[in-house]
Design a protein around this motif. Structure first.
Motif, PDB file in Angstrom:
ATOM      1  N   UNK A 120       7.032  -1.683  -8.145  1.00 17.52           N
ATOM      2  CA  UNK A 120       6.089  -2.471  -8.682  1.00 17.52           C
ATOM      3  C   UNK A 120       6.545  -3.291  -7.046  1.00 17.52           C
ATOM      4  N   UNK A 121       7.748  -3.286  -6.465  1.00 13.69           N
ATOM      5  CA  UNK A 121       7.596  -4.150  -5.262  1.00 13.69           C
ATOM      6  C   UNK A 121       6.666  -3.365  -4.151  1.00 13.69           C
ATOM      7  N   UNK A 122       6.957  -2.544  -3.755  1.00 12.47           N
ATOM      8  CA  UNK A 122       5.249  -1.518  -3.501  1.00 12.47           C
ATOM      9  C   UNK A 122       4.539  -2.234  -2.473  1.00 12.47           C
ATOM     10  N   UNK A 123       4.356  -2.383  -4.788  1.00 12.28           N
ATOM     11  CA  UNK A 123       2.445  -2.586  -4.743  1.00 12.28           C
ATOM     12  C   UNK A 123       2.434  -3.723  -4.090  1.00 12.28           C
ATOM     13  N   UNK A 124       3.579  -4.822  -5.011  1.00 14.16           N
ATOM     14  CA  UNK A 124       3.210  -6.250  -4.224  1.00 14.16           C
ATOM     15  C   UNK A 124       3.053  -6.720  -2.946  1.00 14.16           C
ATOM     16  N   UNK A 125       4.352  -5.553  -2.047  1.00 13.42           N
ATOM     17  CA  UNK A 125       4.311  -5.783  -0.598  1.00 13.42           C
ATOM     18  C   UNK A 125       2.407  -5.548  -0.458  1.00 13.42           C
ATOM     19  N   UNK A 126       2.558  -4.122  -0.593  1.00 15.26           N
ATOM     20  CA  UNK A 126       0.385  -3.731  -0.770  1.00 15.26           C
ATOM     21  C   UNK A 126      -0.466  -4.371  -0.958  1.00 15.26           C
ATOM     22  N   UNK A 164      -9.945  -3.085  -7.939  1.00 18.03           N
ATOM     23  CA  UNK A 164      -8.236  -3.237  -7.771  1.00 18.03           C
ATOM     24  C   UNK A 164      -8.241  -4.929  -7.238  1.00 18.03           C
ATOM     25  N   UNK A 165      -8.659  -4.607  -5.744  1.00 17.36           N
ATOM     26  CA  UNK A 165      -8.323  -5.353  -4.960  1.00 17.36           C
ATOM     27  C   UNK A 165      -9.158  -6.773  -5.096  1.00 17.36           C
ATOM     28  N   UNK A 166     -10.389  -6.698  -5.418  1.00 19.69           N
ATOM     29  CA  UNK A 166     -10.808  -7.360  -5.993  1.00 19.69           C
ATOM     30  C   UNK A 166     -10.244  -8.260  -7.462  1.00 19.69           C
ATOM     31  N   UNK A 216      -4.815  -1.903   2.140  1.00 23.62           N
ATOM     32  CA  UNK A 216      -4.047  -0.498   1.470  1.00 23.62           C
ATOM     33  C   UNK A 216      -3.813  -1.314   0.345  1.00 23.62           C
ATOM     34  N   UNK A 217      -4.409   0.337  -0.758  1.00 22.00           N
ATOM     35  CA  UNK A 217      -3.420   0.005  -1.863  1.00 22.00           C
ATOM     36  C   UNK A 217      -3.002   2.003  -1.972  1.00 22.00           C
ATOM     37  N   UNK A 218      -1.352   1.326  -2.538  1.00 22.68           N
ATOM     38  CA  UNK A 218      -1.774   3.260  -2.558  1.00 22.68           C
ATOM     39  C   UNK A 218      -1.247   3.749  -4.036  1.00 22.68           C
ATOM     40  N   UNK A 219      -2.457   4.939  -4.572  1.00 18.85           N
ATOM     41  CA  UNK A 219      -2.582   4.898  -6.142  1.00 18.85           C
ATOM     42  C   UNK A 219      -1.228   5.947  -6.156  1.00 18.85           C
ATOM     43  N   UNK A 220      -0.361   6.143  -7.144  1.00 16.45           N
ATOM     44  CA  UNK A 220       0.984   7.186  -7.403  1.00 16.45           C
ATOM     45  C   UNK A 220       0.130   8.202  -8.862  1.00 16.45           C
TER      46      UNK A 220
END
Length: 193
Positions: free
Chosen positions: A73-79, A172-174, A87-91
């Motif tokens: 969650x924290x990683x995704x918040x940061x991104x 997702x970013x949109x 940039x967004x990493x998909x796990x």
């Protein structure tokens, strides 16, 4: 790819399986990013009971997995809240593990399905969304149903999958841009009352 590093997919899958949780790392990450994109507060722990209800009939998770989930969650918040980065990493299965094209496509489908579920769990006001956001959501719903045809050229399918992954990130970013909580800007000069 993002500068942030996701944990080892197989290790997280093993932890989830050993805890008796029927959720994959892709599903977990998609759900968390969906909740964030739908408006979950950045310092809000209301995601935990939602996660428990959705994945484990309301029963809690082992502390080690909650810590792992918090790290994701924290990683995704940061991104998602980085000012200059898109940039967004998909796990999902892929880099760092020997996943074939079918496993990657299935992981992407799981991620997207659970992203959409995360939006629903957080009660994002999708009916009031802008046209761009509604289009992004419709694209994600379509992508969630895609699959790889084993009779097609695998190299071409791999290239198409990469394009679809990039499109998922853009969608997702949109959605996050419209519904996601932005970090509050601290005023640079103190306010005197």
């Amino acid at each position: 790819m993002s500068e942030s590093t996701l944990p080892d997919y197989i290790a997280v899958a093993t932890e989830l399986q050993q805890a008796g949780l029927a959720v994959s790392p892709a599903e977990l990450h998609g759900l968390l990013v969906g909740m964030l994109s739908g408006g979950l507060g950045l310092k809000d722990d209301s995601w935990q009971p939602l996660l428990f209800d959705y994945t484990n009939d309301g029963l809690g998770w082992p502390q080690s997995l909650l810590t792992r989930s918090r790290e994701l969650l924290d990683l995704s918040i940061k991104e998602l809240t980085a000012e200059q980065s898109f940039e967004l990493a998909l796990f999902i299965p892929g880099e760092g593990m020997e996943a074939d094209l079918f496993e990657q496509a299935d992981g992407l489908s799981e991620w997207v399905n659970h992203f959409i579920s995360g939006l629903g769990l957080i009660n994002a006001q999708l009916a009031k969304a802008s046209a761009d956001t509604k289009e992004a959501l419709a694209d994600l719903e379509e992508i969630a149903r895609l699959g790889i045809d084993e009779d097609d050229d695998m190299e071409e399918q791999a290239q198409l999958l990469e394009q679809v992954i990039e499109h998922v990130k853009a969608c997702v970013l949109t959605i996050h841009a419209e519904f996601g909580v932005k970090p509050s800007k601290e005023s640079e000069t103190p306010t005197i009352h």
